[in-house]
Scaffold this active site. Structure first.
Site, PDB file in Angstrom:
ATOM      1  N   ARG A   7      18.902   7.443  -1.156  1.00 49.19           N
ATOM      2  CA  ARG A   7      19.715   6.631  -2.073  1.00 49.19           C
ATOM      3  C   ARG A   7      21.197   6.921  -1.914  1.00 49.19           C
ATOM      4  NH1 ARG A   7      15.811   8.239  -6.025  1.00 49.19           N
ATOM      5  NH2 ARG A   7      17.291   9.620  -7.025  1.00 49.19           N
ATOM      6  N   ALA A  18      13.646   6.297 -11.908  1.00 45.94           N
ATOM      7  CA  ALA A  18      12.644   7.125 -11.226  1.00 45.94           C
ATOM      8  C   ALA A  18      11.486   7.434 -12.167  1.00 45.94           C
ATOM      9  CB  ALA A  18      13.288   8.428 -10.754  1.00 45.94           C
ATOM     10  N   HIS A  40      13.194  10.469  -1.445  1.00 46.95           N
ATOM     11  CA  HIS A  40      13.748   9.284  -2.100  1.00 46.95           C
ATOM     12  C   HIS A  40      15.199   9.533  -2.527  1.00 46.95           C
ATOM     13  CE1 HIS A  40      10.293   6.443  -2.782  1.00 46.95           C
ATOM     14  NE2 HIS A  40       9.703   7.482  -2.223  1.00 46.95           N
ATOM     15  N   SER A  71       3.681   2.080   2.750  1.00 49.53           N
ATOM     16  CA  SER A  71       3.840   0.803   3.458  1.00 49.53           C
ATOM     17  C   SER A  71       5.295   0.471   3.763  1.00 49.53           C
ATOM     18  CB  SER A  71       3.229  -0.323   2.623  1.00 49.53           C
ATOM     19  OG  SER A  71       3.944  -0.472   1.408  1.00 49.53           O
ATOM     20  N   GLY A  72       6.225   1.178   3.121  1.00 51.22           N
ATOM     21  CA  GLY A  72       7.642   0.886   3.287  1.00 51.22           C
ATOM     22  C   GLY A  72       8.217   0.080   2.136  1.00 51.22           C
ATOM     23  N   LYS A  73       7.439  -0.056   1.053  1.00 46.94           N
ATOM     24  CA  LYS A  73       7.878  -0.882  -0.075  1.00 46.94           C
ATOM     25  C   LYS A  73       9.110  -0.313  -0.766  1.00 46.94           C
ATOM     26  CE  LYS A  73       4.282   1.049  -3.039  1.00 46.94           C
ATOM     27  NZ  LYS A  73       3.853   2.055  -2.065  1.00 46.94           N
ATOM     28  N   SER A  74       9.176   0.991  -0.959  1.00 44.86           N
ATOM     29  CA  SER A  74      10.354   1.584  -1.614  1.00 44.86           C
ATOM     30  C   SER A  74      11.600   1.414  -0.760  1.00 44.86           C
ATOM     31  CB  SER A  74      10.122   3.070  -1.902  1.00 44.86           C
ATOM     32  OG  SER A  74       9.153   3.230  -2.899  1.00 44.86           O
ATOM     33  N   GLY A 109       0.819  -1.204   0.000  1.00 49.12           N
ATOM     34  CA  GLY A 109       0.000   0.000   0.000  1.00 49.12           C
ATOM     35  C   GLY A 109       0.855   1.256   0.000  1.00 49.12           C
ATOM     36  N   VAL A 110       0.200   2.385  -0.157  1.00 48.99           N
ATOM     37  CA  VAL A 110       0.882   3.673  -0.107  1.00 48.99           C
ATOM     38  C   VAL A 110       1.465   3.857   1.284  1.00 48.99           C
ATOM     39  CG1 VAL A 110       0.525   6.172  -0.271  1.00 48.99           C
ATOM     40  CG2 VAL A 110      -0.646   4.637  -1.871  1.00 48.99           C
TER      41      VAL A 110
END
Length: 181
Positions: free
Chosen positions: A53, A33, A49, A12-15, A9-10
């Site tokens: 990185r 990107a 983001h 959620s910590g996926k990135s 989900g938005v």
């Protein structure tokens, strides 16, 4: 070539999980990107983001077709695409209201996604591709016509990608669960 899909989900910590996965896999990472700075909020998200990185990672921005990034990926061991949901959103946002839910545009976006999947599978490089996407299937039906179209198209792109992926992770509240592979 290995394809890993990270969904959730938005916020959620996926990135963050995908970035950690990329960093553990190799120091040779290309970050693809898909975000565009439409407003101040999106500009701030992009900056967050970027700050997370490692400076050693390469970066390429994608506007239209995902396959356009393939040439940039040569020489990198890991390609991290963040994210498919923003890519689909960007493709649909510019469509005039009278053309919303256009079958031709839907087919074009799905064809682009399929071409990208076929191209990375055919590359036969020793490369890991990590694709991040938002899971739209757990929420309610969107109230707007554009929102429903977005959910339908992204749902198809996500399913296509998950079928091709060697591994799929679902991230919930910052906790990754391996659900395939």
């Amino acid at each position: 070539m290995s394809l890993i899909l990270v969904t959730g989900g938005v916020r959620s910590g996926k990135s963050r999980f995908a970035e950690e996965l990329a960093e553990k896999t190799s120091q040779s990472v290309l970050y693809v990107a898909t975000g565009e700075a439409w407003d101040e909020e999106m500009t701030a998200r992009i900056a967050l983001h970027q700050a997370r990185r490692p400076a050693s990672w390469g970066c390429v921005e994608v506007g239209g077709r995902l396959t356009a990034t393939i040439a940039s990926a040569a020489g990198y061991e890991v390609v991290l695409i963040d994210c498919l949901s923003t890519w689909v959103s960007n493709r649909l946002m510019g469509v005039p209201e009278q053309e919303l839910r256009s079958e031709a545009i839907t087919r074009e976006v799905l064809r682009d996604a399929q071409e990208w999947l076929e191209t990375i599978k055919a590359a036969r490089q020793k490369q890991t591709v990590i694709a991040v996407t938002s899971e739209v299937g757990l929420g309610g039906v969107a109230l707007s016509r554009l929102g429903r179209w977005f959910a339908d198209v992204l749902g198809d792109v996500n399913q296509m990608t998950a079928r091709q992926a060697d591994a799929v992770y679902a991230v919930l509240s910052g906790i990754p669960w391996r659900i395939k592979g």
